[in-house]
Design a protein around this motif. Structure first.
Motif, PDB file in Angstrom:
ATOM      1  N   ASP A  75      47.430  29.153  43.558  1.00 40.79           N
ATOM      2  CA  ASP A  75      46.254  28.693  43.898  1.00 40.79           C
ATOM      3  C   ASP A  75      45.694  28.929  45.149  1.00 40.79           C
ATOM      4  O   ASP A  75      46.304  28.220  45.926  1.00 40.79           O
ATOM      5  CB  ASP A  75      46.005  26.876  43.402  1.00 40.79           C
ATOM      6  N   THR A  76      44.958  29.658  45.368  1.00 42.03           N
ATOM      7  CA  THR A  76      44.636  30.061  46.588  1.00 42.03           C
ATOM      8  C   THR A  76      43.815  29.068  47.571  1.00 42.03           C
ATOM      9  O   THR A  76      43.893  29.145  48.860  1.00 42.03           O
ATOM     10  CB  THR A  76      43.806  31.464  46.798  1.00 42.03           C
ATOM     11  N   GLU A  77      43.057  28.246  46.687  1.00 40.43           N
ATOM     12  CA  GLU A  77      42.222  27.182  47.441  1.00 40.43           C
ATOM     13  C   GLU A  77      40.937  28.187  47.884  1.00 40.43           C
ATOM     14  O   GLU A  77      40.034  28.036  47.764  1.00 40.43           O
ATOM     15  CB  GLU A  77      42.773  26.468  48.517  1.00 40.43           C
ATOM     16  N   ASP A  78      41.191  28.954  49.173  1.00 45.99           N
ATOM     17  CA  ASP A  78      40.172  29.805  49.683  1.00 45.99           C
ATOM     18  C   ASP A  78      41.152  30.807  50.476  1.00 45.99           C
ATOM     19  O   ASP A  78      42.360  30.662  50.561  1.00 45.99           O
ATOM     20  CB  ASP A  78      39.398  29.125  50.903  1.00 45.99           C
ATOM     21  N   LEU A  79      40.562  32.023  50.614  1.00 39.74           N
ATOM     22  CA  LEU A  79      41.245  33.092  51.408  1.00 39.74           C
ATOM     23  C   LEU A  79      41.418  32.640  52.718  1.00 39.74           C
ATOM     24  O   LEU A  79      40.347  32.740  53.707  1.00 39.74           O
ATOM     25  CB  LEU A  79      40.523  34.493  51.350  1.00 39.74           C
ATOM     26  N   HIS A  80      42.570  32.430  53.236  1.00 40.35           N
ATOM     27  CA  HIS A  80      42.681  31.873  54.592  1.00 40.35           C
ATOM     28  C   HIS A  80      42.641  32.945  55.819  1.00 40.35           C
ATOM     29  O   HIS A  80      41.948  32.650  56.659  1.00 40.35           O
ATOM     30  CB  HIS A  80      44.233  31.754  54.728  1.00 40.35           C
ATOM     31  N   CYS A  81      42.837  33.960  55.104  1.00 34.01           N
ATOM     32  CA  CYS A  81      42.659  35.279  56.290  1.00 34.01           C
ATOM     33  C   CYS A  81      41.113  35.633  56.421  1.00 34.01           C
ATOM     34  O   CYS A  81      40.869  35.600  57.668  1.00 34.01           O
ATOM     35  CB  CYS A  81      43.426  36.731  55.663  1.00 34.01           C
ATOM     36  N   LEU A  82      40.345  35.312  55.446  1.00 32.01           N
ATOM     37  CA  LEU A  82      38.646  35.463  55.608  1.00 32.01           C
ATOM     38  C   LEU A  82      38.206  34.271  56.397  1.00 32.01           C
ATOM     39  O   LEU A  82      37.502  34.595  57.376  1.00 32.01           O
ATOM     40  CB  LEU A  82      38.234  35.307  54.338  1.00 32.01           C
ATOM     41  N   ARG A  83      38.800  33.255  56.264  1.00 34.18           N
ATOM     42  CA  ARG A  83      38.290  31.998  57.273  1.00 34.18           C
ATOM     43  C   ARG A  83      38.764  32.224  58.679  1.00 34.18           C
ATOM     44  O   ARG A  83      37.956  32.037  59.728  1.00 34.18           O
ATOM     45  CB  ARG A  83      38.910  30.605  56.575  1.00 34.18           C
ATOM     46  N   LEU A 128      50.222  39.509  45.710  1.00 31.44           N
ATOM     47  CA  LEU A 128      50.647  40.573  44.839  1.00 31.44           C
ATOM     48  C   LEU A 128      52.257  40.214  44.251  1.00 31.44           C
ATOM     49  O   LEU A 128      52.506  40.714  43.090  1.00 31.44           O
ATOM     50  CB  LEU A 128      51.114  41.792  45.760  1.00 31.44           C
ATOM     51  N   ARG A 129      52.610  39.322  44.967  1.00 33.36           N
ATOM     52  CA  ARG A 129      54.133  38.782  44.484  1.00 33.36           C
ATOM     53  C   ARG A 129      53.874  37.782  42.993  1.00 33.36           C
ATOM     54  O   ARG A 129      54.850  37.621  42.144  1.00 33.36           O
ATOM     55  CB  ARG A 129      54.938  37.974  45.012  1.00 33.36           C
ATOM     56  N   CYS A 130      52.825  37.130  42.812  1.00 31.14           N
ATOM     57  CA  CYS A 130      52.631  36.268  41.940  1.00 31.14           C
ATOM     58  C   CYS A 130      51.963  37.221  40.725  1.00 31.14           C
ATOM     59  O   CYS A 130      51.477  38.206  40.749  1.00 31.14           O
ATOM     60  CB  CYS A 130      51.666  35.339  42.219  1.00 31.14           C
ATOM     61  N   ASP A 131      52.116  36.419  39.432  1.00 28.67           N
ATOM     62  CA  ASP A 131      51.401  37.000  38.281  1.00 28.67           C
ATOM     63  C   ASP A 131      50.041  36.919  38.283  1.00 28.67           C
ATOM     64  O   ASP A 131      49.541  37.760  37.513  1.00 28.67           O
ATOM     65  CB  ASP A 131      52.388  36.404  37.067  1.00 28.67           C
ATOM     66  N   LEU A 132      49.447  35.844  38.792  1.00 32.37           N
ATOM     67  CA  LEU A 132      48.155  35.422  38.718  1.00 32.37           C
ATOM     68  C   LEU A 132      47.672  34.503  39.912  1.00 32.37           C
ATOM     69  O   LEU A 132      48.484  33.553  39.932  1.00 32.37           O
ATOM     70  CB  LEU A 132      47.890  34.907  37.189  1.00 32.37           C
ATOM     71  N   SER A 133      46.579  35.050  40.365  1.00 31.48           N
ATOM     72  CA  SER A 133      46.178  34.186  41.390  1.00 31.48           C
ATOM     73  C   SER A 133      44.751  33.639  41.275  1.00 31.48           C
ATOM     74  O   SER A 133      43.840  34.207  40.554  1.00 31.48           O
ATOM     75  CB  SER A 133      46.025  35.013  42.966  1.00 31.48           C
ATOM     76  N   LEU A 134      44.515  32.059  41.315  1.00 32.86           N
ATOM     77  CA  LEU A 134      43.367  31.557  40.908  1.00 32.86           C
ATOM     78  C   LEU A 134      42.629  31.608  41.915  1.00 32.86           C
ATOM     79  O   LEU A 134      42.971  31.115  42.897  1.00 32.86           O
ATOM     80  CB  LEU A 134      43.753  30.136  40.538  1.00 32.86           C
ATOM     81  N   MET A 135      41.200  32.062  41.756  1.00 31.72           N
ATOM     82  CA  MET A 135      40.203  32.093  42.858  1.00 31.72           C
ATOM     83  C   MET A 135      39.118  31.251  42.649  1.00 31.72           C
ATOM     84  O   MET A 135      38.748  31.267  41.437  1.00 31.72           O
ATOM     85  CB  MET A 135      39.624  33.733  42.673  1.00 31.72           C
ATOM     86  N   VAL A 168      38.397  45.555  49.193  1.00 25.43           N
ATOM     87  CA  VAL A 168      38.875  45.764  50.612  1.00 25.43           C
ATOM     88  C   VAL A 168      40.564  46.154  50.616  1.00 25.43           C
ATOM     89  O   VAL A 168      41.053  46.953  51.202  1.00 25.43           O
ATOM     90  CB  VAL A 168      38.878  44.699  51.758  1.00 25.43           C
ATOM     91  N   PHE A 169      41.256  45.227  49.828  1.00 21.10           N
ATOM     92  CA  PHE A 169      42.617  45.140  49.986  1.00 21.10           C
ATOM     93  C   PHE A 169      43.032  45.869  48.359  1.00 21.10           C
ATOM     94  O   PHE A 169      44.369  46.132  48.378  1.00 21.10           O
ATOM     95  CB  PHE A 169      43.145  43.521  49.776  1.00 21.10           C
ATOM     96  N   LYS A 170      42.297  46.385  47.648  1.00 18.40           N
ATOM     97  CA  LYS A 170      42.743  47.168  46.521  1.00 18.40           C
ATOM     98  C   LYS A 170      43.286  46.382  45.431  1.00 18.40           C
ATOM     99  O   LYS A 170      44.324  46.949  44.869  1.00 18.40           O
ATOM    100  CB  LYS A 170      43.248  48.616  46.668  1.00 18.40           C
ATOM    101  N   ILE A 171      43.157  45.006  45.392  1.00 18.22           N
ATOM    102  CA  ILE A 171      44.131  44.289  44.458  1.00 18.22           C
ATOM    103  C   ILE A 171      43.650  44.584  43.060  1.00 18.22           C
ATOM    104  O   ILE A 171      42.352  44.627  42.671  1.00 18.22           O
ATOM    105  CB  ILE A 171      43.983  42.841  44.782  1.00 18.22           C
ATOM    106  N   ASP A 172      44.557  44.647  42.130  1.00 14.50           N
ATOM    107  CA  ASP A 172      44.408  44.969  40.644  1.00 14.50           C
ATOM    108  C   ASP A 172      43.601  43.613  40.232  1.00 14.50           C
ATOM    109  O   ASP A 172      44.098  42.535  40.396  1.00 14.50           O
ATOM    110  CB  ASP A 172      45.643  45.292  40.248  1.00 14.50           C
ATOM    111  N   LYS A 173      42.578  43.911  39.331  1.00 14.42           N
ATOM    112  CA  LYS A 173      41.606  42.642  38.856  1.00 14.42           C
ATOM    113  C   LYS A 173      42.377  41.798  38.097  1.00 14.42           C
ATOM    114  O   LYS A 173      42.100  40.894  37.742  1.00 14.42           O
ATOM    115  CB  LYS A 173      40.382  43.061  38.185  1.00 14.42           C
ATOM    116  N   ASN A 174      43.630  42.324  37.423  1.00 14.26           N
ATOM    117  CA  ASN A 174      44.274  41.939  36.361  1.00 14.26           C
ATOM    118  C   ASN A 174      45.500  40.687  36.932  1.00 14.26           C
ATOM    119  O   ASN A 174      45.839  39.595  36.147  1.00 14.26           O
ATOM    120  CB  ASN A 174      45.226  42.827  35.552  1.00 14.26           C
ATOM    121  N   LEU A 175      45.202  40.642  38.324  1.00 12.84           N
ATOM    122  CA  LEU A 175      46.107  39.847  39.104  1.00 12.84           C
ATOM    123  C   LEU A 175      45.327  38.591  39.645  1.00 12.84           C
ATOM    124  O   LEU A 175      45.597  37.575  40.253  1.00 12.84           O
ATOM    125  CB  LEU A 175      46.863  40.379  40.482  1.00 12.84           C
TER     126      LEU A 175
END
Length: 413
Positions: free
Chosen positions: A111-119, A151-158, A170-177
């Motif tokens: 659960d990312t909460e928000d993107l820390h790097c963006l903030r 990337l290490r997790c199976d799914l990230s909640l956004m 920007v980071f080319k993350i697969d949308k399935n993640l």
């Protein structure tokens, strides 16, 4: 699956739903999994707090854990969870390798909460008095850590569609993640609207936000130094109540009765103070995610004035619960108009209720999320095979973080 479904949540802190949107978000996730029949255990290396929710009263087992201690390995093997949820990337960094090593078949959610790097990148650009550019993200060390964790997790909640698009483009993350799961709220019906305090019954402006969160502190400084005097010039009797958990001495020192700028500290009942206020002011100049304070304003039928950063990814094409403006003059004008004009105020209130009922209802998301979890569990190895970058990072993390953690554990003894 025949085995009992067990969820292990590894919390960055113990949930405090009355202190922050993050705490409320966590309780929503707990509710979601409870409805799916999961047995839930919540663990954290954080100290207990006076304001943490009583998890055991909510039917959740609670256990304290230690960083860099192999007692966690014994614990998780015995628990043998089917799903592990990491509360923010820092917990995946600390415990992800232990989960992967001891319970390799457990579904790993972040659960990312928000993107820390963006903030943080936006905050840095703001302090350097320059526009934010997405290429700034590549300069943030936190981005390297956060993206590796995703990337290490199976799914990230956004919680933010904007941030999902950012990760993909920007980071080319697969949308399935990635999986869009915003705040999950109950509908607001006509009866509840009529029970809300009326325009005439409400008074004063309000800001509310946890002061451990830098964007909130910056917004209060902005109000104090720039905006409030301009509002006060047009509305000499106006009062602004500043509420928020964990105010520091520098926050408390802003209190000024003569200026009508009142630092109230922690709200015992946040919804009560927002419901009885006429307008929420949220001049956020940097940040990420979606803003719990602005959703809470909508739930309370309280119009708001915020910035484009504040409203980001919150309302799609629906009209805002008030005004979204970036200039000081426009912000001041919007605040005064909302405070004085009942017609504009009532329309803004209705806009907020529409946003809640069309974009944030728990019913809109809970069944699809349950299906997603089951689908991933049913073919987890295949899902992981398509994520080579994640597997590579997991391999190197197991070899580097593992031995660093073991070294710290020995050193601590």
């Amino acid at each position: 699956m025949n085995q009992v479904q067990k969820l292990l949540i590894i919390g960055f802190v113990w949930p405090e739903p009355n202190s922050s949107a993050a705490g409320g978000r966590m309780m929503q996730l707990i509710s979601l999994f409870k409805e799916q029949g999961f047995s839930i255990t919540f663990v954290s290396p954080a100290q207990d707090s006076d304001f943490m929710v009583d998890l055991e009263k909510c039917g959740v087992d609670k256990k304290s854990i230690e960083l860099n201690n192999s007692s966690f390995d014994v614990f998780i093997k015995e628990l043998n969870p089917t799903v592990v949820l990491f509360d923010r990337f820092m917990m995946e960094e600390q415990f992800g390798w232990r989960v992967a090593e001891n319970c390799p078949d457990a579904l790993r959610l972040l659960d990312t909460e928000d993107l820390h790097c963006l903030r943080l990148a936006r905050q840095k650009a703001f302090k350097e008095k320059r526009p934010f550019n997405t290429t700034d993200l590549f300069l943030e060390d936190v981005a390297k850590r956060e993206i590796a964790s995703i990337l290490r997790c199976d799914l990230s909640l956004m919680i933010s569609e904007f941030e999902m698009e950012l990760l993909e483009s920007v980071f080319k993350i697969d949308k399935n993640l990635l999986y869009y799961l915003p705040f999950l709220l109950e509908p607001i019906d006509i009866v509840e609207i009529h029970e809300l305090p009326s325009f005439e019954e409400r008074k004063n402006f309000i800001f509310i936000g946890n002061f451990l969160h830098e964007p909130n502190w910056n917004a209060v400084q902005y109000l104090k130094e720039t905006i409030w005097a301009l509002i006060k010039k047009q509305l000499p009797e106006a009062i602004l109540h500043i509420y928020g958990a964990y105010p520091s001495q520098k926050v408390l020192q802003l209190h000024n009765n003569k200026e009508g700028f009142l630092i109230m500290g922690r709200a015992i009942d946040a919804q009560d103070v927002v419901k009885n206020s006429r307008v929420v002011l949220a001049p956020l100049r940097f940040g990420a995610g979606i803003k719990g304070k602005l959703l809470e304003a909508m739930q309370c039928g309280t119009p708001s004035v915020t910035t484009f950063i504040g409203s980001e990814s919150m309302h799609d094409d629906l009209p805002w619960n008030g005004f979204v403006v970036d200039s000081v003059a426009d912000f001041t004008d919007a605040a005064v108009r909302l405070c004085q004009d009942k017609t504009i105020w009532l329309k803004a209130q209705q806009n907020g209720i529409t946003i809640i009922n069309q974009r944030y209802l728990k019913e809109l998301f809970k069944d699809d999320f349950a299906k997603k979890v089951k689908m991933l569990q049913s073919d987890l190895q295949k899902h992981r095979l398509t994520n080579f970058m994640g597997a590579m990072l997991q391999h190197h993390t197991l070899n580097s973080t593992k031995y660093m953690s073991r070294w710290i554990e020995v050193k601590n003894k």
